[in-house]
Write a protein that holds these residues in place. Structure first.
Motif, PDB file in Angstrom:
ATOM      1  N   GLU A   1      10.294 -51.345  76.806  1.00  0.00           N
ATOM      2  CA  GLU A   1      10.892 -50.422  75.829  1.00  0.00           C
ATOM      3  C   GLU A   1       9.865 -49.433  75.288  1.00  0.00           C
ATOM      4  OE1 GLU A   1      12.810 -52.937  72.948  1.00  0.00           O
ATOM      5  OE2 GLU A   1      14.381 -53.536  74.367  1.00  0.00           O
ATOM      6  N   LEU A   2       8.641 -49.887  75.034  1.00  0.00           N
ATOM      7  CA  LEU A   2       7.586 -48.993  74.552  1.00  0.00           C
ATOM      8  C   LEU A   2       7.255 -47.927  75.605  1.00  0.00           C
ATOM      9  CD1 LEU A   2       5.395 -48.142  72.519  1.00  0.00           C
ATOM     10  CD2 LEU A   2       3.891 -49.831  73.615  1.00  0.00           C
TER      11      LEU A   2
ATOM     12  N   THR B   1       9.181 -46.830  77.920  1.00  0.00           N
ATOM     13  CA  THR B   1      10.328 -45.922  78.005  1.00  0.00           C
ATOM     14  C   THR B   1      10.289 -44.902  76.878  1.00  0.00           C
ATOM     15  OG1 THR B   1      11.652 -47.620  79.092  1.00  0.00           O
ATOM     16  CG2 THR B   1      12.850 -45.804  78.073  1.00  0.00           C
ATOM     17  N   THR B   2       9.938 -45.342  75.683  1.00  0.00           N
ATOM     18  CA  THR B   2       9.815 -44.420  74.545  1.00  0.00           C
ATOM     19  C   THR B   2       8.725 -43.391  74.811  1.00  0.00           C
ATOM     20  OG1 THR B   2      10.591 -46.132  73.035  1.00  0.00           O
ATOM     21  CG2 THR B   2       9.393 -44.280  72.061  1.00  0.00           C
TER      22      THR B   2
ATOM     23  N   LEU C   1      10.046 -40.858  77.308  1.00  0.00           N
ATOM     24  CA  LEU C   1      10.938 -39.874  76.694  1.00  0.00           C
ATOM     25  C   LEU C   1      10.143 -38.806  75.945  1.00  0.00           C
ATOM     26  CD1 LEU C   1      13.818 -42.169  75.435  1.00  0.00           C
ATOM     27  CD2 LEU C   1      13.853 -40.595  77.377  1.00  0.00           C
ATOM     28  N   PHE C   2       9.093 -39.219  75.260  1.00  0.00           N
ATOM     29  CA  PHE C   2       8.241 -38.266  74.549  1.00  0.00           C
ATOM     30  C   PHE C   2       7.545 -37.318  75.537  1.00  0.00           C
ATOM     31  CE2 PHE C   2       4.031 -37.096  72.960  1.00  0.00           C
ATOM     32  CZ  PHE C   2       4.396 -36.361  71.836  1.00  0.00           C
TER      33      PHE C   2
ATOM     34  N   TRP D   1      20.540 -48.022  77.028  1.00  0.00           N
ATOM     35  CA  TRP D   1      21.009 -47.820  75.662  1.00  0.00           C
ATOM     36  C   TRP D   1      22.363 -48.511  75.449  1.00  0.00           C
ATOM     37  CZ3 TRP D   1      18.399 -45.165  71.848  1.00  0.00           C
ATOM     38  CH2 TRP D   1      19.104 -44.906  70.677  1.00  0.00           C
TER      39      TRP D   1
ATOM     40  N   PHE E   1      18.202 -44.597  81.351  1.00  0.00           N
ATOM     41  CA  PHE E   1      18.095 -44.656  79.897  1.00  0.00           C
ATOM     42  C   PHE E   1      19.470 -44.857  79.273  1.00  0.00           C
ATOM     43  CE2 PHE E   1      18.042 -42.799  75.656  1.00  0.00           C
ATOM     44  CZ  PHE E   1      16.999 -43.510  75.089  1.00  0.00           C
TER      45      PHE E   1
END
Length: 183
Positions: free
Chosen positions: A140-141, A143-144, A147-148, A28, A24
């Motif tokens: 990317e979605l 990965t988001t 993270l959640f 970033w 990540f």
């Protein structure tokens, strides 16, 4: 049935977390960089971590079939049990889907993955610029979402430790020994 996760399960868990944090962070950092040799090197490292996470996830899933998870606390409500099982299998699914989406994206964008700079991994699909852009958004979605779910996972473990005062968190922590006595 064991009351704690074994050393192999613990190592896989914590190594996966470290790799996810690293991937990540690299994603970033390189996302805002201009194209350069440094950015390309970071992309390679990011991809190597992704391949490693995928491999470890496969091994962890296989290991979990052999070395069952310790039972959840008897007092845990049914909805928490269901949530725990869904989040664990959701995490495994994401640990497979995210590297796979990255691999597909790299293939579609025409950038073959060469693991550790030595082992070429075949492209899964042909070059397709538009598909590459779509797969980037999917990557990317996912990965988001990861993270959640990781945040939810950590919050649940802390809730069990500090509020419920059960062993859900500590059974994934190594036991440190001093002269044979557990601390």
């Amino acid at each position: 049935m064991p009351q704690r996760y074994g050393a192999i399960a613990q190592a896989g868990h914590w190594l996966t977390l470290l790799l996810i944090v690293g991937a990540f962070a690299l994603g970033w950092i390189m996302g805002d960089m201009k194209m350069s040799p440094t950015r390309l090197k970071l992309f390679s490292y990011h991809k190597w971590i992704g391949v490693t996470v995928f491999g470890i996830a496969v091994l962890r899933i296989l290991w979990r079939q052999w070395a069952k998870a310790p039972p959840l606390p008897p007092a845990m409500p049914a909805w928490e049990r269901i949530g725990a099982h869904l989040s664990h299998w959701g995490l495994y699914a994401l640990l497979l889907a995210i590297p796979l989406s990255g691999w597909l994206m790299s293939s579609a964008k025409g950038f073959q993955t060469v693991y550790l700079g030595q082992f070429p991994i075949p492209d899964l699909i042909g070059r397709d610029r538009e598909l590459g852009k779509l797969l980037e958004e999917v990557h990317e979605l996912l990965t988001t979402i990861l993270l959640f779910v990781v945040g939810l996972h950590a919050a649940a473990a802390l809730k069990h430790h500090y509020h419920d005062k059960d062993d859900v968190l500590t059974r994934m922590l190594p036991r440190w020994r001093n002269n044979g006595a557990a601390r």
